[in-house]
Write a protein that holds these residues in place. Structure first.
Motif, PDB file in Angstrom:
ATOM      1  N   PHE A 208      13.810 -26.878  -0.797  1.00  0.00           N
ATOM      2  CA  PHE A 208      14.304 -27.970   0.041  1.00  0.00           C
ATOM      3  C   PHE A 208      14.311 -27.600   1.519  1.00  0.00           C
ATOM      4  CE2 PHE A 208      16.429 -28.710  -4.114  1.00  0.00           C
ATOM      5  CZ  PHE A 208      15.776 -29.892  -4.422  1.00  0.00           C
ATOM      6  N   HIS A 209      13.808 -28.507   2.318  1.00  0.00           N
ATOM      7  CA  HIS A 209      13.877 -28.330   3.774  1.00  0.00           C
ATOM      8  C   HIS A 209      15.048 -29.153   4.317  1.00  0.00           C
ATOM      9  CE1 HIS A 209      10.116 -26.100   5.015  1.00  0.00           C
ATOM     10  NE2 HIS A 209      10.070 -26.121   3.699  1.00  0.00           N
ATOM     11  N   ASP A 210      15.548 -28.711   5.482  1.00  0.00           N
ATOM     12  CA  ASP A 210      16.824 -29.256   5.953  1.00  0.00           C
ATOM     13  C   ASP A 210      16.692 -30.170   7.172  1.00  0.00           C
ATOM     14  OD1 ASP A 210      19.526 -29.413   5.346  1.00  0.00           O
ATOM     15  OD2 ASP A 210      20.057 -27.997   6.939  1.00  0.00           O
ATOM     16  N   ASN A 211      15.537 -30.796   7.344  1.00  0.00           N
ATOM     17  CA  ASN A 211      15.317 -31.661   8.518  1.00  0.00           C
ATOM     18  C   ASN A 211      16.449 -32.643   8.761  1.00  0.00           C
ATOM     19  OD1 ASN A 211      12.939 -30.909   7.027  1.00  0.00           O
ATOM     20  ND2 ASN A 211      11.761 -31.876   8.676  1.00  0.00           N
ATOM     21  N   ARG A 212      16.978 -33.182   7.649  1.00  0.00           N
ATOM     22  CA  ARG A 212      17.996 -34.222   7.772  1.00  0.00           C
ATOM     23  C   ARG A 212      19.357 -33.775   7.240  1.00  0.00           C
ATOM     24  NH1 ARG A 212      13.074 -35.818   7.158  1.00  0.00           N
ATOM     25  NH2 ARG A 212      12.252 -37.479   8.489  1.00  0.00           N
ATOM     26  N   GLY A 213      19.522 -32.457   7.129  1.00  0.00           N
ATOM     27  CA  GLY A 213      20.825 -31.924   6.718  1.00  0.00           C
ATOM     28  C   GLY A 213      21.145 -32.108   5.246  1.00  0.00           C
ATOM     29  N   THR A 214      20.109 -32.327   4.410  1.00  0.00           N
ATOM     30  CA  THR A 214      20.368 -32.625   2.993  1.00  0.00           C
ATOM     31  C   THR A 214      19.948 -31.486   2.045  1.00  0.00           C
ATOM     32  OG1 THR A 214      18.240 -33.756   2.942  1.00  0.00           O
ATOM     33  CG2 THR A 214      20.190 -35.148   3.226  1.00  0.00           C
ATOM     34  N   ALA A 215      19.469 -30.385   2.595  1.00  0.00           N
ATOM     35  CA  ALA A 215      18.921 -29.327   1.722  1.00  0.00           C
ATOM     36  C   ALA A 215      19.971 -28.779   0.755  1.00  0.00           C
ATOM     37  CB  ALA A 215      18.333 -28.203   2.563  1.00  0.00           C
ATOM     38  N   LEU A 216      21.145 -28.497   1.274  1.00  0.00           N
ATOM     39  CA  LEU A 216      22.187 -27.896   0.435  1.00  0.00           C
ATOM     40  C   LEU A 216      22.665 -28.864  -0.659  1.00  0.00           C
ATOM     41  CD1 LEU A 216      23.563 -25.106   0.498  1.00  0.00           C
ATOM     42  CD2 LEU A 216      25.328 -26.096   1.955  1.00  0.00           C
ATOM     43  N   VAL A 217      22.846 -30.130  -0.302  1.00  0.00           N
ATOM     44  CA  VAL A 217      23.311 -31.089  -1.324  1.00  0.00           C
ATOM     45  C   VAL A 217      22.201 -31.360  -2.341  1.00  0.00           C
ATOM     46  CG1 VAL A 217      25.109 -32.232   0.014  1.00  0.00           C
ATOM     47  CG2 VAL A 217      22.792 -33.125   0.103  1.00  0.00           C
ATOM     48  N   ASN A 218      20.952 -31.297  -1.890  1.00  0.00           N
ATOM     49  CA  ASN A 218      19.860 -31.472  -2.846  1.00  0.00           C
ATOM     50  C   ASN A 218      19.816 -30.310  -3.835  1.00  0.00           C
ATOM     51  OD1 ASN A 218      18.974 -33.976  -1.955  1.00  0.00           O
ATOM     52  ND2 ASN A 218      17.648 -33.074  -0.384  1.00  0.00           N
ATOM     53  N   MET A 219      20.083 -29.110  -3.339  1.00  0.00           N
ATOM     54  CA  MET A 219      20.148 -27.953  -4.236  1.00  0.00           C
ATOM     55  C   MET A 219      21.269 -28.153  -5.262  1.00  0.00           C
ATOM     56  SD  MET A 219      20.680 -23.872  -3.527  1.00  0.00           S
ATOM     57  CE  MET A 219      22.415 -23.932  -3.175  1.00  0.00           C
ATOM     58  N   LEU A 220      22.420 -28.573  -4.782  1.00  0.00           N
ATOM     59  CA  LEU A 220      23.565 -28.771  -5.672  1.00  0.00           C
ATOM     60  C   LEU A 220      23.267 -29.863  -6.715  1.00  0.00           C
ATOM     61  CD1 LEU A 220      26.374 -27.564  -5.986  1.00  0.00           C
ATOM     62  CD2 LEU A 220      27.249 -29.400  -4.532  1.00  0.00           C
ATOM     63  N   ALA A 221      22.586 -30.921  -6.266  1.00  0.00           N
ATOM     64  CA  ALA A 221      22.225 -31.999  -7.199  1.00  0.00           C
ATOM     65  C   ALA A 221      21.283 -31.475  -8.280  1.00  0.00           C
ATOM     66  CB  ALA A 221      21.571 -33.151  -6.432  1.00  0.00           C
ATOM     67  N   ALA A 222      20.347 -30.603  -7.868  1.00  0.00           N
ATOM     68  CA  ALA A 222      19.408 -30.030  -8.840  1.00  0.00           C
ATOM     69  C   ALA A 222      20.141 -29.103  -9.808  1.00  0.00           C
ATOM     70  CB  ALA A 222      18.292 -29.277  -8.110  1.00  0.00           C
ATOM     71  N   ILE A 223      21.077 -28.312  -9.283  1.00  0.00           N
ATOM     72  CA  ILE A 223      21.869 -27.410 -10.137  1.00  0.00           C
ATOM     73  C   ILE A 223      22.616 -28.225 -11.188  1.00  0.00           C
ATOM     74  CG2 ILE A 223      23.931 -25.935 -10.143  1.00  0.00           C
ATOM     75  CD1 ILE A 223      22.940 -24.745  -7.478  1.00  0.00           C
TER      76      ILE A 223
END
Ligand code: ZN
Length: 310
Positions: A208-223
């Motif tokens: 995940f790339h963080d251009n829009r500040g969503t990388a961490l939440v996308n990781m958590l959603a995938a987890i």
């Protein structure tokens, strides 16, 4: 929320990160970066790529880097391979993994590797065969899985179809790349859930790339839907010279902090990452985007007088 006991982070800063930096680090510094990551406990590192030196001059010394690595037994060192020519170079470097990639978007694939998706699949079949012939497991990345800077929306069915084809070539690990940071938690869960259901033998990862500040939440959603492998980069460096608008990768420090604080083991020492980040920041000559880096790690209470950071 379902949290696993452990998540594996593959640090891609030596490749994905450094290829987007205008400065070229010396071979010695790259080795210091890679060994520093391994020393911090990173168990998978994308060390180099064998893209043509004219296209990515920052990574032209791939052979020298791979030949001079201090190989740690618990760490797997990967070479990113774009084509058959690259695979011929890669197999001489004794890598632990060969990473292949193609794009879920036709236009992006043309910009990235100058061929159609169909031609890429054919080429990757040969690369995967070569990889396995050298007893190196191929791992694939489907880039622009969640959206393309040229074509916009990428249908889930396209990603699933590509995953099927790669699986048919014997690829058992596929990472979905959000190359320009447009994924959202809902789409992340939808694609990963479908792939887990459709191709049960496949190991899946997120990039995940963080251009829009969503990388961490996308990781958590995938987890939350069972994914336990993620690409991250020290300091959050990275992007792609072939993807307009590409921002930094999810920072390894930020992922380690959030996971470890939530009781999920990464095997990675945050303090060691911060110290290595100090050196990387000096080498690249600009502040690194990691948020945890800015906060200097964990907060330690010192009583009513206030707080300090350890
Ligand atoms: Zn990336």
């Amino acid at each position: 929320m379902r949290l696993p006991d452990r998540v594996v982070l593959r640090d891609v800063s030596p490749r994905d990160g450094l290829q987007s930096e205008p400065v070229t680090l010396s071979t010695e510094r790259k080795l210091e970066l890679i060994d520093g990551l391994a020393h911090a406990g990173v168990s998978r590192i994308e060390a180099v790529s064998v893209v043509h030196p004219k296209l990515v001059p920052q990574l032209a010394d791939a052979e020298a880097v791979m030949a001079n690595l201090t190989r740690r037994a618990y760490c797997r060192y990967a070479v990113l391979v774009p084509n058959i020519k690259g695979a011929q170079r890669a197999v001489t470097m004794n890598p632990d993994e060969i990473t292949v990639f193609l794009s879920a978007s036709e236009t992006h694939n043309w910009k990235n590797v100058h061929r159609s998706i169909t031609d890429s699949l054919q080429e990757l079949q040969t690369v995967c065969d070569m990889s396995r012939a050298h007893h190196v497991p191929p791992s694939a990345v489907i880039v622009a899985s969640f959206g393309c800077p040229y074509e916009g929306e990428v249908p889930t069915s396209v990603v699933v179809d590509l995953a099927y084809r790669l699986f048919g070539m014997g690829v058992r690990e596929i990472t979905l790349g959000d190359t320009v940071g447009v994924a959202n938690p809902k789409k992340v869960q939808a694609i990963f859930s479908q792939l887990r259901q459709d191709i049960p033998g496949l190991n899946l990862g997120g990039h995940f790339h963080d251009n829009r500040g969503t990388a961490l939440v996308n990781m958590l959603a995938a987890i939350d839907v069972g994914i336990t492998l993620f690409d991250t980069a020290l300091g959050g460096i990275g992007g792609s010279p072939f993807s307009p608008g590409a921002g930094g990768n999810l920072a390894t420090e930020d992922a380690v902090y959030m996971l470890e604080e939530s009781g999920v083991a990464t095997g990675i020492n945050l303090e060691a990452l911060l110290a290595l980040g100090d050196r990387l920041e000096e080498w690249v000559g600009h502040p690194l985007p990691s948020r945890v880096r800015r906060a200097r790690g964990r907060m330690v209470p010192v009583g009513p007088e206030g707080y300090v950071h350890d």
